[in-house]
Design an enzyme around this catalytic site. Structure first.
Site, PDB file in Angstrom:
ATOM      1  N   HIS B  59       0.847  -1.201   0.000  1.00 58.87           N
ATOM      2  CA  HIS B  59       0.000   0.000   0.000  1.00 58.87           C
ATOM      3  C   HIS B  59       0.876   1.242   0.000  1.00 58.87           C
ATOM      4  O   HIS B  59       0.986   1.933   1.007  1.00 58.87           O
ATOM      5  CB  HIS B  59      -0.904   0.014   1.226  1.00 58.87           C
ATOM      6  CG  HIS B  59      -1.753  -1.214   1.367  1.00 58.87           C
ATOM      7  ND1 HIS B  59      -1.249  -2.422   1.804  1.00 58.87           N
ATOM      8  CD2 HIS B  59      -3.064  -1.417   1.136  1.00 58.87           C
ATOM      9  CE1 HIS B  59      -2.230  -3.324   1.823  1.00 58.87           C
ATOM     10  NE2 HIS B  59      -3.339  -2.738   1.423  1.00 58.87           N
ATOM     11  N   HIS B 193     -14.953  -2.787   0.319  1.00 60.26           N
ATOM     12  CA  HIS B 193     -14.612  -1.536   0.993  1.00 60.26           C
ATOM     13  C   HIS B 193     -14.234  -0.488  -0.036  1.00 60.26           C
ATOM     14  O   HIS B 193     -13.716  -0.800  -1.095  1.00 60.26           O
ATOM     15  CB  HIS B 193     -13.523  -1.703   2.047  1.00 60.26           C
ATOM     16  CG  HIS B 193     -12.144  -2.103   1.573  1.00 60.26           C
ATOM     17  ND1 HIS B 193     -11.887  -3.215   0.804  1.00 60.26           N
ATOM     18  CD2 HIS B 193     -10.929  -1.542   1.794  1.00 60.26           C
ATOM     19  CE1 HIS B 193     -10.577  -3.318   0.587  1.00 60.26           C
ATOM     20  NE2 HIS B 193      -9.976  -2.301   1.164  1.00 60.26           N
ATOM     21  N   GLU B 240      -9.217  -5.581  -4.510  1.00 55.35           N
ATOM     22  CA  GLU B 240      -8.163  -6.442  -3.946  1.00 55.35           C
ATOM     23  C   GLU B 240      -8.545  -7.923  -4.009  1.00 55.35           C
ATOM     24  O   GLU B 240      -7.677  -8.794  -3.973  1.00 55.35           O
ATOM     25  CB  GLU B 240      -7.907  -6.086  -2.471  1.00 55.35           C
ATOM     26  CG  GLU B 240      -7.223  -4.745  -2.268  1.00 55.35           C
ATOM     27  CD  GLU B 240      -7.045  -4.399  -0.785  1.00 55.35           C
ATOM     28  OE1 GLU B 240      -6.321  -3.454  -0.512  1.00 55.35           O
ATOM     29  OE2 GLU B 240      -7.635  -5.059   0.093  1.00 55.35           O
TER      30      GLU B 240
END
Lengths: 130, 281
Positions: B59, B193, B240
């Site tokens: 990230h 999310h 993801e």
């Protein structure tokens, strides 16, 4: 022939694609520099002077100074990079997320506890007039 | 011959790591989440592999915008937990398995998946939070780990189909390794999310549950889900989940045994999903 970008139509969402990444390269690399404690200190001591060390557009610098994350994203910022500004400010990620939705942190936290934003529910850009 | 014995799937929310590191796992907010992983920790103690092949994403930690490898395999002897801006997580250094990693790289590249080979890299919460959830708070990790980083930050990320086929190539590579190692493959990230923009906070329980069902029962069909559906239904960061298809593709074609299934909302901004699938012998 233009490239197909069907994700442009998803409400309240900016996909960080190659075009956005190109626009936001220096903005995101500035954020990346905040991974180092000494840079965080220099940024906090004089934000404007620190930003002026980076070949970012004036709009990008203003968006950072205003902590306007939606504007930063429009100008090529990516949330994983922008999160480093929030970390420098000592803000939680939920604070940052709430700031993009027009909710207070409390309202946003409550929404998450109640199961999150339901799919298809209205999306409001906090910068639009009520 | 080495073989893949099981696959583990889990979200890798950074706040979960922070809750553990700051001693907050007993708080009301976190209790149900950590309780959901207790059976998995027990399962892992009984089924500790020789190596974990851990699929995750970085990230904006080890990889900035300077270099963006789509698939990067760690071939180093060890990996330090990264300083993500708050100091490194107080977790053990991750020991690698250079021999198996290099073997897999050679095999998979010859099968047309152009991996980036990484010999120096710090690992962020994407890799260490799953280890903490399944192995617990330990003085050293119970086995070597091969980090496998997938670009899911800058679009376009690899398709579900490509990830699934890559998993198959990894399965073949492992089966061609001479030492009789038991290997687990873990797929991490997700579930629904969205962390950015006015739509931040999106959670889609129905879609997530269907994803879990299909990952178990019909992964080959699930691999056809296009990027747009992930973005629309699971949120911009829900994409993801394509990484779970790498782990699933590495499993046998026979139906797996479901050793654990768990789902919980929320952990910070994210829906947490978790599965353990075992290969039949």
């Amino acid at each position: 022939m233009a490239l197909d970008k069907p994700y442009k139509g998803v409400p309240g969402t900016t996909i960080f694609d190659a075009e956005q990444a190109r626009k936001g390269y220096h903005l995101n690399q500035f954020c990346m520099s905040l991974m180092k404690a000494e840079n965080r200190e220099r940024f906090k001591a004089n934000e404007r002077a620190y930003l002026d060390e980076w070949p970012m557009s004036e709009e990008q610098k203003q968006a950072v100074l205003a902590r306007d994350l939606n504007r930063c994203i429009e100008l090529g910022g990516n949330i994983y990079f922008l999160a480093k500004i929030g970390a420098t400010d000592g803000r939680s990620f939920q604070f940052m997320a709430a700031s993009m939705t027009g909710m207070t942190q409390e309202e946003y936290a409550k929404m998450m506890l109640q199961g999150g934003r339901a799919p298809g529910s209205p999306v409001r850009d906090p910068r639009e007039k009520q | 011959m080495a073989r893949i014995t099981a696959s583990v799937y889990t979200s890798h929310v950074p706040a979960i790591g922070a809750a553990l590191d700051l001693g907050k796992s007993g708080e009301d907010y976190w209790k149900p989440l950590f309780a959901g992983y207790e059976p998995s920790k027990a399962w892992f103690k009984d089924n500790t592999p020789d190596v974990i092949f851990l699929v995750y994403n970085d990230h904006a930690t080890a990889f900035s915008l300077d270099m963006i490898p789509t698939f990067a395999i760690g071939c180093a002897a060890e990996y330090k937990p990264a300083d993500e801006g708050w100091g490194p997580r107080p977790v053990p250094v991750v020991k690698g398995h250079s021999e198996l990693a290099s073997h897999i790289a050679q095999s998979v590249i010859q099968d047309d998946f152009d991996l980036t080979i990484v010999n120096r890299m710090d690992v962020d919460h994407g890799l260490t939070v799953p280890l903490s959830l399944i192995c617990g708070q330990v003085a050293q990790w119970p086995c070597p780990v091969i980090p496998f980083a997938v670009n899911v930050v800058q679009y376009p990320v690899p398709s579900g189909r490509r990830c699934f086929n890559l998993g198959r190539a990894i399965r073949k590579a492992v089966s061609l390794y001479d030492e009789p190692l038991k290997v687990q493959i873990w797929g991490t990230g997700g579930m629904s999310h969205q962390l950015q923009g006015p739509r931040a906070g999106l959670i889609n329980r129905e879609w997530d549950k269907r994803f879990l069902d299909r990952l178990i029962a019909e992964p080959d069909k699930l691999a056809d889900v296009p990027h747009l559906e992930y973005v629309q239904e699971a949120g911009s960061e829900g994409i993801e989940l394509v990484m779970w298809l790498i782990a699933r593709g590495a499993m046998s074609d026979q139906p797996p045994r479901v050793a654990r299934r768990f789902y919980h909302v929320p952990a910070s901004n994210t829906a947490v999903g978790h599965l353990i699938l075992e290969n039949s012998q």
